[in-house]
Scaffold this motif. Structure first.
Motif, PDB file in Angstrom:
ATOM      1  N   THR A 152      22.274  48.915  62.469  1.00  0.00           N
ATOM      2  CA  THR A 152      23.606  49.004  62.935  1.00  0.00           C
ATOM      3  C   THR A 152      24.033  49.152  61.987  1.00  0.00           C
ATOM      4  O   THR A 152      24.138  48.465  60.743  1.00  0.00           O
ATOM      5  CB  THR A 152      24.030  48.027  63.234  1.00  0.00           C
ATOM      6  OG1 THR A 152      23.541  47.963  64.610  1.00  0.00           O
ATOM      7  CG2 THR A 152      25.452  47.761  64.269  1.00  0.00           C
ATOM      8  N   PHE A 153      25.585  49.832  61.576  1.00  0.00           N
ATOM      9  CA  PHE A 153      25.887  50.252  60.326  1.00  0.00           C
ATOM     10  C   PHE A 153      27.801  49.853  60.475  1.00  0.00           C
ATOM     11  O   PHE A 153      28.030  50.428  61.530  1.00  0.00           O
ATOM     12  CB  PHE A 153      25.631  51.795  60.121  1.00  0.00           C
ATOM     13  CG  PHE A 153      24.409  52.413  59.122  1.00  0.00           C
ATOM     14  CD1 PHE A 153      23.165  51.082  59.068  1.00  0.00           C
ATOM     15  CD2 PHE A 153      24.324  53.572  58.843  1.00  0.00           C
ATOM     16  CE1 PHE A 153      22.208  51.511  58.895  1.00  0.00           C
ATOM     17  CE2 PHE A 153      23.168  54.270  58.558  1.00  0.00           C
ATOM     18  CZ  PHE A 153      21.769  52.953  58.697  1.00  0.00           C
ATOM     19  N   MET A 154      27.989  49.022  59.630  1.00  0.00           N
ATOM     20  CA  MET A 154      29.503  48.937  59.342  1.00  0.00           C
ATOM     21  C   MET A 154      30.424  49.363  58.519  1.00  0.00           C
ATOM     22  O   MET A 154      29.288  50.857  57.982  1.00  0.00           O
ATOM     23  CB  MET A 154      29.934  47.479  59.191  1.00  0.00           C
ATOM     24  CG  MET A 154      29.470  46.456  60.540  1.00  0.00           C
ATOM     25  SD  MET A 154      27.727  46.060  59.651  1.00  0.00           S
ATOM     26  CE  MET A 154      27.605  44.809  59.281  1.00  0.00           C
ATOM     27  N   GLY A 155      31.023  49.357  58.784  1.00  0.00           N
ATOM     28  CA  GLY A 155      32.344  50.313  57.232  1.00  0.00           C
ATOM     29  C   GLY A 155      32.983  51.517  57.562  1.00  0.00           C
ATOM     30  O   GLY A 155      32.750  52.550  57.113  1.00  0.00           O
ATOM     31  N   GLU A 156      33.619  50.735  58.320  1.00  0.00           N
ATOM     32  CA  GLU A 156      34.747  52.067  59.389  1.00  0.00           C
ATOM     33  C   GLU A 156      34.019  53.702  59.829  1.00  0.00           C
ATOM     34  O   GLU A 156      33.561  53.371  59.816  1.00  0.00           O
ATOM     35  CB  GLU A 156      35.805  51.605  58.579  1.00  0.00           C
ATOM     36  CG  GLU A 156      36.505  50.284  58.775  1.00  0.00           C
ATOM     37  CD  GLU A 156      35.757  49.630  57.717  1.00  0.00           C
ATOM     38  OE1 GLU A 156      35.013  49.075  56.394  1.00  0.00           O
ATOM     39  OE2 GLU A 156      35.178  48.463  58.468  1.00  0.00           O
ATOM     40  N   ASP A 187      31.518  48.168  49.563  1.00  0.00           N
ATOM     41  CA  ASP A 187      32.693  49.276  48.736  1.00  0.00           C
ATOM     42  C   ASP A 187      33.391  48.849  46.957  1.00  0.00           C
ATOM     43  O   ASP A 187      33.190  49.448  45.264  1.00  0.00           O
ATOM     44  CB  ASP A 187      34.042  49.182  49.512  1.00  0.00           C
ATOM     45  CG  ASP A 187      34.859  50.579  47.865  1.00  0.00           C
ATOM     46  OD1 ASP A 187      34.764  52.126  48.542  1.00  0.00           O
ATOM     47  OD2 ASP A 187      36.275  49.445  47.694  1.00  0.00           O
ATOM     48  N   HIS A 188      33.233  47.581  46.887  1.00  0.00           N
ATOM     49  CA  HIS A 188      33.852  47.048  45.997  1.00  0.00           C
ATOM     50  C   HIS A 188      32.345  46.779  44.305  1.00  0.00           C
ATOM     51  O   HIS A 188      32.663  46.969  43.945  1.00  0.00           O
ATOM     52  CB  HIS A 188      34.439  45.806  45.847  1.00  0.00           C
ATOM     53  CG  HIS A 188      35.523  45.725  46.242  1.00  0.00           C
ATOM     54  ND1 HIS A 188      36.216  44.395  47.036  1.00  0.00           N
ATOM     55  CD2 HIS A 188      36.374  46.343  46.825  1.00  0.00           C
ATOM     56  CE1 HIS A 188      37.024  44.880  47.675  1.00  0.00           C
ATOM     57  NE2 HIS A 188      37.727  46.027  48.119  1.00  0.00           N
ATOM     58  N   ALA A 206      30.142  48.980  44.377  1.00  0.00           N
ATOM     59  CA  ALA A 206      29.655  50.250  44.044  1.00  0.00           C
ATOM     60  C   ALA A 206      30.562  50.986  43.252  1.00  0.00           C
ATOM     61  O   ALA A 206      29.877  51.532  42.035  1.00  0.00           O
ATOM     62  CB  ALA A 206      30.171  51.105  45.621  1.00  0.00           C
ATOM     63  N   GLY A 261      27.651  57.893  45.727  1.00  0.00           N
ATOM     64  CA  GLY A 261      27.821  58.218  47.206  1.00  0.00           C
ATOM     65  C   GLY A 261      28.507  56.905  47.837  1.00  0.00           C
ATOM     66  O   GLY A 261      28.890  55.851  46.903  1.00  0.00           O
ATOM     67  N   GLN A 262      28.909  57.423  48.905  1.00  0.00           N
ATOM     68  CA  GLN A 262      29.350  55.546  49.794  1.00  0.00           C
ATOM     69  C   GLN A 262      28.417  55.090  50.061  1.00  0.00           C
ATOM     70  O   GLN A 262      27.555  55.250  50.626  1.00  0.00           O
ATOM     71  CB  GLN A 262      29.998  57.062  51.369  1.00  0.00           C
ATOM     72  CG  GLN A 262      29.982  55.799  52.882  1.00  0.00           C
ATOM     73  CD  GLN A 262      31.634  55.324  51.924  1.00  0.00           C
ATOM     74  OE1 GLN A 262      31.783  55.637  51.142  1.00  0.00           O
ATOM     75  NE2 GLN A 262      32.182  54.276  52.577  1.00  0.00           N
ATOM     76  N   PRO A 263      28.358  54.099  49.810  1.00  0.00           N
ATOM     77  CA  PRO A 263      27.471  52.771  50.119  1.00  0.00           C
ATOM     78  C   PRO A 263      27.398  52.452  51.720  1.00  0.00           C
ATOM     79  O   PRO A 263      28.298  53.211  52.472  1.00  0.00           O
ATOM     80  CB  PRO A 263      27.984  51.587  50.061  1.00  0.00           C
ATOM     81  CG  PRO A 263      29.631  51.853  49.240  1.00  0.00           C
ATOM     82  CD  PRO A 263      29.741  53.456  49.247  1.00  0.00           C
ATOM     83  N   ILE A 264      26.566  52.393  52.498  1.00  0.00           N
ATOM     84  CA  ILE A 264      25.910  51.918  53.359  1.00  0.00           C
ATOM     85  C   ILE A 264      26.019  50.552  53.646  1.00  0.00           C
ATOM     86  O   ILE A 264      25.486  49.265  53.474  1.00  0.00           O
ATOM     87  CB  ILE A 264      24.439  52.322  54.777  1.00  0.00           C
ATOM     88  CG1 ILE A 264      24.551  54.325  54.971  1.00  0.00           C
ATOM     89  CG2 ILE A 264      24.401  51.709  55.520  1.00  0.00           C
ATOM     90  CD1 ILE A 264      23.916  54.340  55.101  1.00  0.00           C
ATOM     91  N   SER A 265      26.718  49.941  54.469  1.00  0.00           N
ATOM     92  CA  SER A 265      26.920  48.947  55.447  1.00  0.00           C
ATOM     93  C   SER A 265      26.456  48.191  56.354  1.00  0.00           C
ATOM     94  O   SER A 265      26.242  49.157  57.317  1.00  0.00           O
ATOM     95  CB  SER A 265      28.713  48.074  55.315  1.00  0.00           C
ATOM     96  OG  SER A 265      29.395  48.193  54.197  1.00  0.00           O
ATOM     97  N   LEU A 266      25.483  47.114  56.908  1.00  0.00           N
ATOM     98  CA  LEU A 266      24.672  47.669  57.539  1.00  0.00           C
ATOM     99  C   LEU A 266      24.800  45.768  58.328  1.00  0.00           C
ATOM    100  O   LEU A 266      24.756  44.869  57.556  1.00  0.00           O
ATOM    101  CB  LEU A 266      23.125  48.478  57.042  1.00  0.00           C
ATOM    102  CG  LEU A 266      22.786  47.462  55.645  1.00  0.00           C
ATOM    103  CD1 LEU A 266      21.243  46.250  57.205  1.00  0.00           C
ATOM    104  CD2 LEU A 266      22.260  48.343  55.373  1.00  0.00           C
ATOM    105  N   GLY A 269      33.945  47.345  55.877  1.00  0.00           N
ATOM    106  CA  GLY A 269      33.178  48.029  54.049  1.00  0.00           C
ATOM    107  C   GLY A 269      33.341  47.428  52.833  1.00  0.00           C
ATOM    108  O   GLY A 269      33.234  48.533  51.938  1.00  0.00           O
ATOM    109  N   GLU A 307      30.598  60.768  51.315  1.00  0.00           N
ATOM    110  CA  GLU A 307      30.326  61.478  50.067  1.00  0.00           C
ATOM    111  C   GLU A 307      32.380  59.771  50.114  1.00  0.00           C
ATOM    112  O   GLU A 307      32.312  59.564  51.177  1.00  0.00           O
ATOM    113  CB  GLU A 307      31.574  61.686  49.411  1.00  0.00           C
ATOM    114  CG  GLU A 307      30.982  62.785  48.900  1.00  0.00           C
ATOM    115  CD  GLU A 307      29.627  61.928  47.583  1.00  0.00           C
ATOM    116  OE1 GLU A 307      30.025  60.905  46.879  1.00  0.00           O
ATOM    117  OE2 GLU A 307      28.421  62.873  46.509  1.00  0.00           O
ATOM    118  N   ARG A 308      31.935  59.599  49.045  1.00  0.00           N
ATOM    119  CA  ARG A 308      32.551  58.513  48.829  1.00  0.00           C
ATOM    120  C   ARG A 308      34.053  58.688  47.478  1.00  0.00           C
ATOM    121  O   ARG A 308      32.985  58.593  45.845  1.00  0.00           O
ATOM    122  CB  ARG A 308      32.322  57.710  47.827  1.00  0.00           C
ATOM    123  CG  ARG A 308      33.677  55.770  47.319  1.00  0.00           C
ATOM    124  CD  ARG A 308      32.192  54.693  47.229  1.00  0.00           C
ATOM    125  NE  ARG A 308      33.141  53.918  47.374  1.00  0.00           N
ATOM    126  CZ  ARG A 308      33.271  53.594  45.501  1.00  0.00           C
ATOM    127  NH1 ARG A 308      32.331  53.941  44.947  1.00  0.00           N
ATOM    128  NH2 ARG A 308      33.997  52.067  45.114  1.00  0.00           N
TER     129      ARG A 308
END
Lengths: 393, 426
Positions: free
Chosen positions: A167-171, B157-158, B160, B167-172, B153, A266-267
């Motif tokens: 499961t991934f979170m982060g909107e 994000d902080h 990262a 890239g975009q970090p994965i929160s899991l 996230g 991407e970010r």
């Protein structure tokens, strides 16, 4: 990379305010009338879930009772996807199916919270009062209906998907990355079949509160997001895709609905002027490649003012025909990229783009045969996602 | 010249940096000294009032500036400290420029009671308070910072931003298996050739009153409150639940080739990871332990090693009656009669169950075990459970050459992930 395998979409499960299943969605998309509730959650506008008979995918009432609505929506959509792929109840395949779910958290017991907040400031020891109230009034199983990974857990229990479960979170990004990881594993040959997707229940005030803190929840009346971008019109929705290697699908006689040709996450450094535009433009260019023939963009833009304005600008500059997914079904946060991908796959399978929506001036008629859809999604706060869905010739 | 690929032809993934924070302290050195001394970090809770609480003990981290603030605030600080230590040790990249993605396991996050109370007071409702009042207060006041803080996230994000991951970090979350999943995602990304390095972090600073109550309502927690340090009793007959705890673990993962090329010291190899979901029940494992067995076998197969080649198990060992029995059943099936003689211990006997963070913390401890040739004990093992005869390295650390470790993590929602690590590249 050349040694990568193709990834087919062999099953789609979709529920939203427009109904359930691909046929209902195709009909509603062509009719072009969003379903919105502008009074039930006043002053906000939400896209409410269409009436669903959950029994048809979640047979046991006991299972349904153990879930909050977001989990029921997701478990239901996952069942539709497995049906669509023709693997429902196939224990051998489900036992090796890899699952990646994008999820947030579940609904709080708002009446318990309200009762506590009504009395707490009158108490000599507010923290003690709080603990007593929570101990007496919280339903023990509510916790499980709130935990992010319990949507996946419920899918395992109800549908028997047990190959793996993440499961991934982060909107918004979690939806992109859930699909991306499932895709990458199949492309690299370390997975044959995956169930990826997410679900969101918009009809809850505790979720609206999260947006409202930043003054981002969309107030009524409804308006098109790419044109106005004055808030996030949330929408209840669930979408799951069955991704599969061509070898695995062919061996069991399954036909692809469409091909997932790539997905990128991407970010952008949002503090930097123009960062979102530059990041998104680069990603779209990668997805587009050398040809614009038969290509359209489906935008999963949230409606949050700054990122959506940036996205709209890039979409306009692309010169490609554009449709807003959010205008039609609302914004399903973690589920939004899976929802947009489901509609993208549906559209390329139909071979044409659904008509523009009145008032969304960026949307122009497009009558060519549709072969490719680029899906874009700029998170309301962070994260940019792009995917390419193509028809299978 | 040793090969850079494993038996299956995939890039070998090594660990070049590790960091951890637990209730025992900050950093590997402090934690290792206390873990091998059999010291417990479990104590009476001071963060919130305990009147009427059935459980009054925990392994909270109380020595940081964010201790007692919101769950995401403390979780972020724990993660940052663990990652600082790991990246420092690894020497990879440059400050604020980590050459790879971030996989970050985070606890449940939502607006908390202090914020709700402020909104309710701002709303100044005349009648019963409802969420409509909170919404009205949110619209008419400036609480934008809470929006960011309570997004799932935002921790990653902080991080990262701070570490400059790509890239975009994965929160899991895979519940109590999350730490192992954060490692698994890094291993897979490196094996696929997506990246040369990855930062895997798992953190949990979520011991609020409500979190404690929720687990307590599920009857998951120990109520051995009298002597906190003796409450966590994995594999003992008188075990009665887990001890909720906080902490974070971080690992810098790299392809062997990348690590060798930059002259990095190699701390260990992640040889294999296996997972299998359980469809039996939301909180209980399948009584036949099939998913756990499948998960361990998948990890062995992924590592390309046989059960005989495992010489220490860092058990999940939560101290709940059910987990420890089920884990024994699973291990017995995988290891056969040998299970009684393989040294095995549960770090949770000392640091409690750090939930989201457990897998990463235990991976760090597993590699320290290999490095130091010393096995941390399972403390509080006074009354063995005759139904689960195991060599749990009772109460006192043991010197032993350990070449290869299996580390298990299982979680609510049918989550099972097993990691296999060794010290030296083959």
């Amino acid at each position: 990379m050349s040694d990568r395998r193709d990834v087919w979409i062999t099953g789609i499960g979709l529920v939203s305010s427009l109904g359930e299943g691909l046929e209902a969605h195709w009909a509603a998309l062509n009719e072009g009338k969003p379903v919105v509730d502008e009074t039930g959650f006043a002053p906000y506008v939400v896209h409410p879930l269409a009436k669903i008979n959950f029994d048809s995918q979640i047979a046991k009432k006991g299972d349904q009772r153990q879930m909050e609505p977001w989990q029921r929506i997701g478990t239901y959509a996952a069942g539709l996807a497995l049906d669509s792929a023709g693997i429902k109840g196939n224990k051998d395949i489900l036992g090796t199916t890899d699952m990646v779910v994008a999820a947030g958290g579940g609904e709080r017991d708002q009446s318990v919270d309200g009762a506590i907040l009504t009395e707490i400031e009158k108490q000599p020891k507010p923290d003690v009062f709080l603990n007593e109230q929570l101990q007496s009034n919280l339903r023990p199983t509510l916790f499980l209906a709130q935990l992010s990974n319990l949507l996946a857990g419920n899918i395992s229990i109800v549908h028997g998907v047990t190959g793996s479960s993440r499961t991934f979170m982060g909107e918004e990004s979690s939806g992109t990355d859930a699909v991306r990881i499932g895709f990458s594993r199949i492309a690299a040959g370390t997975s044959e079949i995956a169930l990826v997707g997410g679900a969101y229940n918009a009809e809850r005030r505790d979720m609206l509160l999260l947006y409202a803190l930043k003054h981002l929840a969309k107030h009524a009346p409804w308006s098109p997001v790419l044109k106005s971008a004055n808030g996030v019109p949330t929408g209840s929705a669930g979408a799951f895709l069955v991704l599969e290697s061509p070898e695995h699908a062919t061996a069991r006689g399954a036909r692809p609905i469409a091909k997932l040709s790539g997905i990128w996450s991407e970010r952008a450094r949002r503090g930097d002027e123009g960062a979102v535009e530059a990041t998104l433009a680069t990603m779209i260019a990668t997805a587009r490649g050398d040809t614009a023939e038969g290509t359209a963009i489906l935008s999963a833009a949230s409606g949050a003012p700054e990122p959506t304005k940036a996205e709209a600008l890039v979409l306009e500059r692309s010169g490609l025909p554009v449709r807003s997914v959010t205008d039609r079904v609302g914004h399903g946060l973690e589920a939004q990229m899976p929802v947009a991908l489901a509609i993208a796959a549906l559209s390329v399978a139909q071979g044409r783009l659904f008509p523009p929506l009145a008032g969304e001036t960026l949307e122009k008629p497009f009558d060519e045969a549709l072969k490719r859809v680029i899906v874009t999604g700029v998170g309301h706060w962070r994260g940019e996602g792009v995917a390419l869905v193509e028809s299978v010739d | 010249m040793a090969s850079y690929t494993d038996k299956a032809g995939r890039p070998i993934v090594v660990v070049t940096g590790m960091g951890l924070v637990t209730s025992l302290g900050q950093g590997k050195e402090d934690n290792w000294a206390k873990l091998t001394a059999g010291q417990s970090g479990i104590h009476r809770i001071t963060r919130f009032p305990l009147d009427s609480m059935r459980t009054t003990i925990a392994g909270t981290v109380d020595f940081l500036s964010e201790s007692g603030r919101t769950a995401p605030d403390l979780s972020e600080q724990l993660a940052q400290l663990a990652a600082d230590e790991a990246i420092d040790q690894s020497g990879i990249g440059s400050k604020g420029n980590f050459p790879g993605p971030l996989f970050c396991a985070v606890p449940p996050i939502e607006i908390e009671w202090p914020q709700r109370r402020i909104l309710a007071q701002e709303a100044a409702a005349n009648a019963a308070v409802t969420y409509d009042d909170l919404l009205r207060a949110a619209e008419t006041h400036q609480h934008g910072a809470w929006h960011e803080r309570f997004l799932y996230g935002s921790i990653a994000d902080h991080l990262a931003d701070r570490f400059g991951t790509r890239g975009q970090p994965i929160s899991l979350s895979t519940a109590c298996a999350s730490g192992n999943t954060s490692i698994q995602l890094g291993v897979e990304a490196i094996r696929r050739g997506d990246c040369d390095a990855a930062l895997s972090i798992a953190t949990d600073g979520s011991v609020t009153a409500e979190a404690l109550i929720r687990f307590s309502l599920l009857s998951a927690l120990s109520t051995n409150n009298e002597k906190p340090e003796a409450a966590s009793r994995p594999f003992s007959k008188n075990r009665d639940g887990f001890i909720i705890a906080e902490g974070a673990g971080a690992l810098v993962l790299e392809s062997l080739e990348h690590a060798v090329a930059r002259g990095a010291k190699i701390l260990g190899v992640v040889e294999g990871v296996g997972e299998m979901a359980d469809s039996f029940h939301r909180t209980r494992s399948s009584p036949d332990a099939k998913p756990v067995i499948g998960c361990m076998r998948a990890a062995l197969a992924d590592a390309g090693v046989s059960p005989d080649e495992i010489d220490y198990i860092n058990a999940h060992g939560t101290s709940t009656p059910e987990n420890d029995r089920m884990e024994f059943t699973g291990m017995s099936a995988v290891f056969g009669e040998r299970i009684g003689s393989i040294p095995l211990s549960s770090n949770k006997s000392m640091i409690g169950h750090t939930l989201t963070a457990a897998g990463a913390i235990e991976a760090v401890v597993s590699l320290l075990t290999i490095q130091n040739g010393r096995i941390p004990p399972t403390i509080n093992y006074e009354t063995p459970d005759p139904a689960i005869p195991l060599d749990v390295v009772p109460n006192v650390a043991r010197d032993a050459q350990v070449n290869r470790v299996m580390s298990n993590s299982f979680g609510f929602g049918g989550q099972n992930v097993c990691v296999i690590m060794t010290g030296e590249p083959a």
